[in-house]
Design a protein around this motif. Structure first.
Motif, PDB file in Angstrom:
ATOM      1  N   GLY B 282      42.462  39.414  41.538  1.00  0.00           N
ATOM      2  CA  GLY B 282      41.770  39.004  42.680  1.00  0.00           C
ATOM      3  C   GLY B 282      41.042  40.462  43.223  1.00  0.00           C
ATOM      4  O   GLY B 282      40.359  40.374  44.454  1.00  0.00           O
ATOM      5  N   LEU B 283      41.412  41.481  42.846  1.00  0.00           N
ATOM      6  CA  LEU B 283      40.738  42.696  43.525  1.00  0.00           C
ATOM      7  C   LEU B 283      39.353  42.875  43.527  1.00  0.00           C
ATOM      8  O   LEU B 283      38.855  43.462  44.264  1.00  0.00           O
ATOM      9  CB  LEU B 283      41.680  43.991  42.755  1.00  0.00           C
ATOM     10  CG  LEU B 283      40.950  45.279  43.164  1.00  0.00           C
ATOM     11  CD1 LEU B 283      41.228  45.689  44.762  1.00  0.00           C
ATOM     12  CD2 LEU B 283      41.628  46.533  42.472  1.00  0.00           C
ATOM     13  N   ALA B 285      37.269  40.481  43.484  1.00  0.00           N
ATOM     14  CA  ALA B 285      36.657  39.422  44.541  1.00  0.00           C
ATOM     15  C   ALA B 285      37.006  40.066  45.906  1.00  0.00           C
ATOM     16  O   ALA B 285      36.017  40.223  46.779  1.00  0.00           O
ATOM     17  CB  ALA B 285      37.366  38.077  44.444  1.00  0.00           C
ATOM     18  N   HIS B 286      37.909  40.617  45.995  1.00  0.00           N
ATOM     19  CA  HIS B 286      38.594  41.296  47.353  1.00  0.00           C
ATOM     20  C   HIS B 286      37.383  42.464  47.628  1.00  0.00           C
ATOM     21  O   HIS B 286      36.830  42.691  48.656  1.00  0.00           O
ATOM     22  CB  HIS B 286      39.618  41.897  47.228  1.00  0.00           C
ATOM     23  CG  HIS B 286      40.169  42.764  48.359  1.00  0.00           C
ATOM     24  ND1 HIS B 286      40.026  42.509  49.686  1.00  0.00           N
ATOM     25  CD2 HIS B 286      40.617  44.158  48.373  1.00  0.00           C
ATOM     26  CE1 HIS B 286      40.372  43.403  50.465  1.00  0.00           C
ATOM     27  NE2 HIS B 286      40.592  44.312  49.667  1.00  0.00           N
ATOM     28  N   ARG B 287      37.248  43.417  46.569  1.00  0.00           N
ATOM     29  CA  ARG B 287      36.245  44.363  46.839  1.00  0.00           C
ATOM     30  C   ARG B 287      34.710  44.011  47.147  1.00  0.00           C
ATOM     31  O   ARG B 287      34.102  44.405  48.099  1.00  0.00           O
ATOM     32  CB  ARG B 287      36.197  45.619  45.832  1.00  0.00           C
ATOM     33  CG  ARG B 287      37.491  46.241  45.828  1.00  0.00           C
ATOM     34  CD  ARG B 287      37.685  47.296  44.753  1.00  0.00           C
ATOM     35  NE  ARG B 287      36.591  48.167  44.676  1.00  0.00           N
ATOM     36  CZ  ARG B 287      36.485  49.038  43.814  1.00  0.00           C
ATOM     37  NH1 ARG B 287      37.352  49.383  43.195  1.00  0.00           N
ATOM     38  NH2 ARG B 287      35.528  50.336  43.842  1.00  0.00           N
ATOM     39  N   THR B 289      33.902  41.082  48.407  1.00  0.00           N
ATOM     40  CA  THR B 289      33.710  40.392  49.503  1.00  0.00           C
ATOM     41  C   THR B 289      34.096  41.318  50.789  1.00  0.00           C
ATOM     42  O   THR B 289      34.017  40.906  52.003  1.00  0.00           O
ATOM     43  CB  THR B 289      34.733  39.231  49.747  1.00  0.00           C
ATOM     44  OG1 THR B 289      36.111  39.641  49.526  1.00  0.00           O
ATOM     45  CG2 THR B 289      34.352  38.128  48.666  1.00  0.00           C
ATOM     46  N   ASN B 290      34.511  42.603  50.667  1.00  0.00           N
ATOM     47  CA  ASN B 290      34.369  43.373  51.670  1.00  0.00           C
ATOM     48  C   ASN B 290      33.060  43.887  52.192  1.00  0.00           C
ATOM     49  O   ASN B 290      32.911  44.553  53.413  1.00  0.00           O
ATOM     50  CB  ASN B 290      35.136  44.841  51.300  1.00  0.00           C
ATOM     51  CG  ASN B 290      36.699  44.579  51.254  1.00  0.00           C
ATOM     52  OD1 ASN B 290      37.226  43.845  51.601  1.00  0.00           O
ATOM     53  ND2 ASN B 290      37.463  45.464  50.804  1.00  0.00           N
ATOM     54  N   GLY B 301      35.063  33.628  42.964  1.00  0.00           N
ATOM     55  CA  GLY B 301      35.857  34.482  42.252  1.00  0.00           C
ATOM     56  C   GLY B 301      37.097  33.483  41.583  1.00  0.00           C
ATOM     57  O   GLY B 301      37.599  32.851  42.307  1.00  0.00           O
TER      58      GLY B 301
END
Lengths: 411, 411
Positions: B282-283, B285-287, B289-290, B301
């Motif tokens: 998930g990292l 997708a996290h980055r 979506t930042n 994702g």
């Protein structure tokens, strides 16, 4: 015993790089019974590094310096410290061999300047670098020890654990170690926390217990500190009082993260979790999968940013999207229940909201969020408005979502 | 002009909290033309805060102090600084009103001690806190200014931007500002970077250009610094030389993150992306979506940790799982192609690997990873072995995956 840390690196002062060394080393030192009394960052210039080192060595028994041990022309620490301590440099044959092997193993060309890293001050204890080329160095000083560590975290961290910690335990064992216990609370304000607990702790404060409060986004840490004989008992008693006052608003202790607590709870209960994220964009899955062993209980995460993805991944209904919009109580519920059903999970968490900076409306302003927690019994949905920057918003929403599951799992 | 930063807070020295203020404030100051010369962290004790402030005020034109302005008993900064500057405290009526309104708006009980935050040193400029109760303070000193800022980041940051930056621009405009340009490279070693570019930059170094190198995991930053007349030209020319030498190994400049570059490239080309993550959890997708505006090009994702999730979400074949295992070239390919097809995306990235600390085998040791990039033309899969801690592993794999897409999108 006074302990000081000096971080070298102009990139830290230009704001190019976050200083994670300070945090990590302070943690390791605290665990080993040392309290950092001072930390400073100085630029990569000869004068600044030498001045900071000279002052720190004069007042502290243990001084750690990070950075500036590499092979490029702005890596000055080794040379400057040798000058300061009036030591000459000599080649360390084992380090030269290790550098040669490092490049050979990686099939990379070996430029000659890398061997400057094999130059060490006479009398230094060389700390082997298993993840890079620059060794660390431990040097005796008039008051104690000076430790030089390389800048890259993946070189510094194992070197500290494997070489520095044992060296300190032998050469500079902690005296009168401080005991620290931090209780982490969620959902109450700092002043309310203090008013709830401080009067009840008067008895322990009178005999030397210190209480510190640290407010973070949505959370307050209560830090109990004591030293000397009876410190551990005193802190255990104080902790019992704080727990009685704050109850389930305490979610963890010391360095525990909510994700660790959830993975542990699920592992113990033999249950599983899936998550469906819109506005938190994968952060919840990321945090859960940071925990070793997560794969046994965390089945899947979906970051369904588009409406189509919500439909074709989680089975969210197009009518509901049309009627309520993607940011709604009904969609949060369908996302959580859809993720739970798709993976046959015991629990599912879902988030949908407007992180900003665009996308707000009069009815649903930026910061609007719905969080759902689906359990074997039912699905709870909470809503909030959290107006802040995009990344803080993601952090706060994930924290609240994970706290919902923590509370749902409490006996 | 000398600028110094003092961060107060025992939690920083105990390693309980990461010092993000240092990083953020250094960035803001650099952008405004100020260079931080020194940063230090001191404990929440009267003596340490006063000593650090006294020395900094004596040698610097601008001193910033963070933390210790809150309502609890360990918040000492306001009182200590007033003492140091020999100023008495008086109540600031507007702040009292704002504190009252803050609690009223949140329907929270208002404990009396919160009003200590309305006490300000006589002659201070009060900096309004729009996200909390403790105001900041700006105080004239013999050499310039002392700025006190509250500890919580979501209070400090808007206060700096809205109140401190304009105040500094008016009262302490930067002199002879330094121009800094950082070129971020990926996939080459630090010494090789220096050897590739330093000889060609000799002409500019001779007239005062400084070059700094900062190695981070898998990356090296090249920092070009110059000041005075012609600094901008000198840096532009040096940048052209570095770009000629390093070509596409430079992925960005200054604070740019790979995720921002990808979202920008996709937005410009009107194309879309989906990601399928196993070991990166998930990292990625996290980055992605930042980045504000990600929702226009990032469709979805999937963090498919279990084999079942890989099958029922991405269409990975059970025969392939049985034959090659989940960590394999074939599964990385199916994950990327499955995600691309499911969402009708132009591109998809996929990761599968063994992050550790458990799960390694003789054939596939911890750190083994396969990364796939599916494009409209074909699917590329690269493999690597990245033996490090779990979180660094995730970061490095995401960085390599995003770099694959960046290179695939280059004309």
């Amino acid at each position: 015993m006074r302990v000081e840390l000096i971080n070298t690196g102009s990139e830290l002062l230009f704001g190019r790089v976050l200083n994670t060394h300070h945090h990590w080393l302070a943690q390791q030192l605290a665990r080993a019974g040392y309290t950092l009394a001072h930390q400073q960052t100085v630029p990569d210039s000869g004068e600044a590094i030498q001045a900071a080192a000279r002052e720190a060595i004069a007042r502290a028994e243990l001084v750690l310096i990070t950075g500036g041990l590499g092979p490029t022309s702005d890596d000055l620490t080794r040379q400057l410290i040798a000058e300061l301590l009036d030591l000459s440099l000599e080649e360390h044959a084992e380090t030269r061999d290790r550098i040669t092997a490092h490049f050979a193993n990686r099939n990379r060309p070996m430029p000659e300047p890398v061997f400057v890293q094999a130059q060490v001050p006479v009398g230094a204890t060389v700390l082997r670098n298993d993840h890079g080329t620059a060794p660390g160095l431990a040097l005796p000083t008039p008051r104690g020890w000076l430790i030089l560590l390389p800048g890259p975290p993946r070189e510094l961290r194992p070197m500290f654990t494997q070489a520095v910690a044992p060296l300190l335990a032998e050469k500079l064992p902690p005296e009168n170690p401080v005991t620290i216990r931090t209780l982490k609370t969620i959902g109450i304000g700092e002043t309310t926390v203090e008013q709830s607990i401080a009067p009840a702790l008067a008895e322990w404060i009178a005999v030397g217990l210190e209480i510190g409060y640290c407010a973070r986004a949505g959370e307050v840490d209560v830090r109990l500190t004591a030293s000397g004989e009876g410190a551990a008992d005193s802190i255990a008693q104080a902790e019992a009082v704080v727990r009685e006052k704050l109850g389930p608003q305490i979610y963890g202790v010391d360095d525990e993260q909510l994700e660790e607590i959830l993975i542990r709870q699920l592992t113990v209960s033999g249950q599983t979790l899936a998550v469906a994220e819109s506005c938190t964009g994968g952060l919840m899955a990321h945090r859960l999968t940071n925990v070793p062993g997560a794969s046994a209980v965390f089945l899947a995460g979906h970051c369904t940013y588009s409406n189509e993805a919500k439909q074709n991944t989680l089975g969210v209904l197009s009518e509901t999207l049309a009627e309520h919009g993607a940011v709604s109580e009904a969609i949060a519920r369908q996302m959580a229940e859809g993720a739970r059903a798709k993976h046959g999970a015991d629990y599912a968490l879902a988030t949908t909201g407007i992180a900003g900076p665009e996308g707000g409306t009069a009815e649903k302003p930026i910061g609007t969020v719905f969080i759902a927690c689906a359990t074997p019994e039912d699905t709870e949905v909470v809503s909030a408005r959290i107006a802040t920057d995009r990344e803080t918003f993601k952090q706060l929403v994930v924290q609240r979502a994970m706290n919902l599951l923590r509370l749902a799992q409490l006996p």
